[in-house]
Design a protein around this motif. Structure first.
Motif, PDB file in Angstrom:
ATOM      1  N   THR B  15      -5.876   9.126  -9.021  1.00  0.00           N
ATOM      2  CA  THR B  15      -6.231   7.836  -8.408  1.00  0.00           C
ATOM      3  C   THR B  15      -4.976   7.050  -8.034  1.00  0.00           C
ATOM      4  OG1 THR B  15      -6.519   7.067 -10.661  1.00  0.00           O
ATOM      5  CG2 THR B  15      -8.500   7.455  -9.386  1.00  0.00           C
ATOM      6  N   PHE B  16      -3.985   7.110  -8.909  1.00  0.00           N
ATOM      7  CA  PHE B  16      -2.745   6.382  -8.627  1.00  0.00           C
ATOM      8  C   PHE B  16      -2.071   6.935  -7.374  1.00  0.00           C
ATOM      9  CE2 PHE B  16       1.913   5.877  -9.632  1.00  0.00           C
ATOM     10  CZ  PHE B  16       1.956   4.545  -9.274  1.00  0.00           C
ATOM     11  N   VAL B  18      -3.494   8.560  -4.890  1.00  0.00           N
ATOM     12  CA  VAL B  18      -4.266   8.195  -3.700  1.00  0.00           C
ATOM     13  C   VAL B  18      -4.015   6.740  -3.329  1.00  0.00           C
ATOM     14  CG1 VAL B  18      -6.605   7.824  -2.853  1.00  0.00           C
ATOM     15  CG2 VAL B  18      -6.050   9.937  -4.044  1.00  0.00           C
ATOM     16  N   ALA B  19      -4.031   5.869  -4.344  1.00  0.00           N
ATOM     17  CA  ALA B  19      -3.845   4.440  -4.080  1.00  0.00           C
ATOM     18  C   ALA B  19      -2.476   4.183  -3.459  1.00  0.00           C
ATOM     19  CB  ALA B  19      -3.983   3.643  -5.375  1.00  0.00           C
ATOM     20  N   VAL B  20      -1.432   4.809  -4.020  1.00  0.00           N
ATOM     21  CA  VAL B  20      -0.080   4.597  -3.486  1.00  0.00           C
ATOM     22  C   VAL B  20       0.017   5.108  -2.057  1.00  0.00           C
ATOM     23  CG1 VAL B  20       2.323   5.316  -3.710  1.00  0.00           C
ATOM     24  CG2 VAL B  20       1.078   4.539  -5.709  1.00  0.00           C
ATOM     25  N   VAL B  22      -2.437   5.474   0.176  1.00  0.00           N
ATOM     26  CA  VAL B  22      -3.179   4.607   1.090  1.00  0.00           C
ATOM     27  C   VAL B  22      -2.429   3.292   1.309  1.00  0.00           C
ATOM     28  CG1 VAL B  22      -5.287   3.268   1.353  1.00  0.00           C
ATOM     29  CG2 VAL B  22      -5.417   5.623   0.583  1.00  0.00           C
ATOM     30  N   LEU B  23      -1.911   2.737   0.204  1.00  0.00           N
ATOM     31  CA  LEU B  23      -1.170   1.472   0.327  1.00  0.00           C
ATOM     32  C   LEU B  23       0.031   1.647   1.238  1.00  0.00           C
ATOM     33  CD1 LEU B  23      -1.112  -0.068  -3.255  1.00  0.00           C
ATOM     34  CD2 LEU B  23      -2.085  -1.068  -1.206  1.00  0.00           C
ATOM     35  N   THR B  24       0.767   2.760   1.039  1.00  0.00           N
ATOM     36  CA  THR B  24       1.968   2.975   1.843  1.00  0.00           C
ATOM     37  C   THR B  24       1.618   3.087   3.320  1.00  0.00           C
ATOM     38  OG1 THR B  24       2.883   4.154  -0.025  1.00  0.00           O
ATOM     39  CG2 THR B  24       3.996   4.426   2.066  1.00  0.00           C
TER      40      THR B  24
END
Lengths: 287, 169, 76
Positions: B15-16, B18-20, B22-24
């Protein structure tokens, strides 16, 4: 105007606490015996097959992680949409402020080289931890028997350990990529006498492991302690079975809740800034 | 509560990550681009303002220089005309002076000539008158030659120059 | 004293005694940081960043005690 908002905030938090308390109370057989520890135990919600030692069952922490990731993805998409708006909306200005905090306040303030390379990881960790911490302050129905309850993914040691491992791995990866073979040799100052040098090297190696542990434990223990205290305050009214105690404790819990919002922010900040310090230290080694 | 949960670590990493990611892709990069664009905009604006300021300063300097030159020129012209006027004045005065001197001289000469002429006439008349008077006085007693001699003597005694001077004065 | 109550007592003592050092340290750290900010307000941002790093490192000591207490109660 401001005072009105503050009053509404206080009323909302008190109502929230009352709701959680009522929720706990109405559950049969549990009204008087509140087990705070149970709030932090994980039971699988969806059973999934284990791959080797890795039990991939979905439990409460995994759901919270999903929620965190989902919130971050929604915000990322909202940011991208808001960028097309001119003049900038309030939301965009707030997001730019947060971005500037990560960019200049954390990475820019601590790292000398490799800022552009490591910014996505450090800012990502900051926003991930921040979001996870803040979501933990919203009561969601994932407690026992699907009651409303406070929980956060970062109040679990293995979640924070995984995050800290990322920083640990990236630190040494960055150091090795930047300094090649000199990276491990540079752990001890070259000016030190031979025996002392080896001693310093050993101490440094141990401290690297302790950095990993402290990074994980700091975040985990902070969030766990904060949530435990909140739970204690919310549950104590039930334990005392007294309206007066309930009123006083609810009032105090409002202050604790506000402090927890501050802690959620500070812990995310510290996690990100220490990651930046470690990675920056590996990149720009002292000789 | 502290029991090891390696599966949760895997979930965290997934999850981390994926989140990083997507955020990037969706937040950090576009935001950085937008901020850079805004910074560039502001920088451009500042550069343009600086250029305009420099241009204005340059124009001001130019105007000042032109003004100074014009002022100098006008001063020069004034000076020159003043010099010319002075020169002309001096010339006129000198001419007038010389002319007056010439006139005066001419007048002097004229006077001298007239005086001389008058004296000559006077001399003649005196001689005549003397001759006449002498004739009247001494017609009987004197011979022709005596007469002539006497006249000559009288004329010689007569200081014509002195008379002239007295007459002049 | 049976083992269970000894554990609980040890957990309480470890938390209480373990908090003394970090509490003093945090007090000193923050008071010095505030003094520095008062003396040199122009570098307040830098001091604040370093203060938070210091808080993080100091506070970890108390949290080790907290974890020890948890281990004593739930694991040992």
């Amino acid at each position: 105007m401001k005072r009105k908002r503050l009053i509404w905030g206080v009323v909302a938090v008190v109502a929230l606490g009352a709701l959680v308390g009522y929720d706990l109370l109405k559950t049969p057989g549990q009204s008087e015996q509140v087990e705070i520890v149970e709030e932090f135990e994980l039971q699988p919600l969806i059973k999934l097959p284990a791959i080797g030692p890795f039990d991939l069952s979905v439990n409460k922490a995994v759901v919270y992680l999903w929620i965190t990731a989902a919130v971050l993805i929604v915000f990322a998409l909202l940011v991208r949409r808001s960028l097309r708006q001119e003049p900038p909306s309030r939301f965009r200005v707030l997001m730019e402020l947060l971005y500037a905090l990560a960019h200049d306040g954390i990475v820019g303030a601590v790292m000398k080289s490799g800022r552009a390379t490591w910014f996505p990881y450090i800012a990502g960790a900051f926003f991930f931890v921040l979001t996870a911490n803040l979501i933990g302050l919203i009561p969601l129905p994932f407690a026992h028997h699907h009651q409303l309850g406070f929980y956060t993914a970062t109040a679990n040691l293995y979640v924070t350990l995984a995050l800290a491992l990322c920083t640990f791995v990236f630190t040494h990866f960055a150091g090795l990529r930047q300094n090649r073979g000199r990276y491990f040799i540079n752990w001890a100052p070259s000016s030190a006498p031979p025996v002392l040098k080896q001693l310093i090297w050993v101490i440094h190696s141990v401290s690297e492991v302790f950095r990993l542990v402290s990074l994980a434990v700091r975040l985990f223990a902070n969030m766990l302690a904060g949530h435990a205290i909140l739970a204690v305050f919310f549950a104590m009214a039930l334990i005392f079975q007294s309206v007066l105690a309930a009123l006083v404790l609810q009032g105090a819990s409002v202050l604790i809740y506000m402090f927890e919002i501050f802690v959620a922010f500070i812990q995310a900040f510290i996690f990100a800034i220490l990651s930046a310090v470690y990675i920056g230290g590996a990149l720009d080694q002292e000789h | 509560m502290l029991a090891p949960e390696p599966g949760l670590m895997i979930w965290t990493l997934i999850t981390f990550g994926v989140a990083v990611l997507v955020l990037t892709v969706f937040a950090f990069k576009p935001l950085q681009k937008a901020l850079d664009a805004r910074r560039q905009n502001i920088q451009d604006g500042m550069d343009a303002a600086e250029a305009a300021r420099a241009e204005a300063l340059r124009l001001l300097e130019e105007y000042k220089a032109t003004l100074a030159k014009v002022r100098g020129e006008s001063e020069e012209i004034l000076e020159r005309s003043r010099a010319t006027a002075d020169h002309a004045k001096a010339e006129i005065i000198a001419e007038a002076k010389s002319q007056s001197e010439r006139i005066l001289e001419e007048a002097h000469e004229q006077i001298e000539r007239d005086t001389r002429a008058a004296l000559r006439a006077l001399k003649g008349q005196i001689a005549e008158l003397t001759a006449l008077a002498t004739t009247k006085v001494a017609t009987s007693s004197l011979t022709e030659s005596d007469q002539r001699r006497l006249i000559e003597e009288a004329l010689a005694e007569l200081d014509v120059e002195k008379l002239g001077v007295e007459g002049d004065g | 004293m049976d083992a269970e109550s000894a554990k609980l007592l040890a957990a309480g003592i470890s938390m209480g005694v373990g908090s003394i050092g970090p509490a003093l340290g945090l007090g000193m750290l923050i008071s010095k940081a505030l003094e520095s900010i008062a003396r040199q307000p122009e570098v307040a941002g830098e001091i604040r960043t370093n203060m938070f790093i210091g808080i993080g490192v100091t506070e970890a000591v108390a949290l080790y005690a907290f974890v020890i207490a948890l281990i004593l109660i739930f694991v040992a």
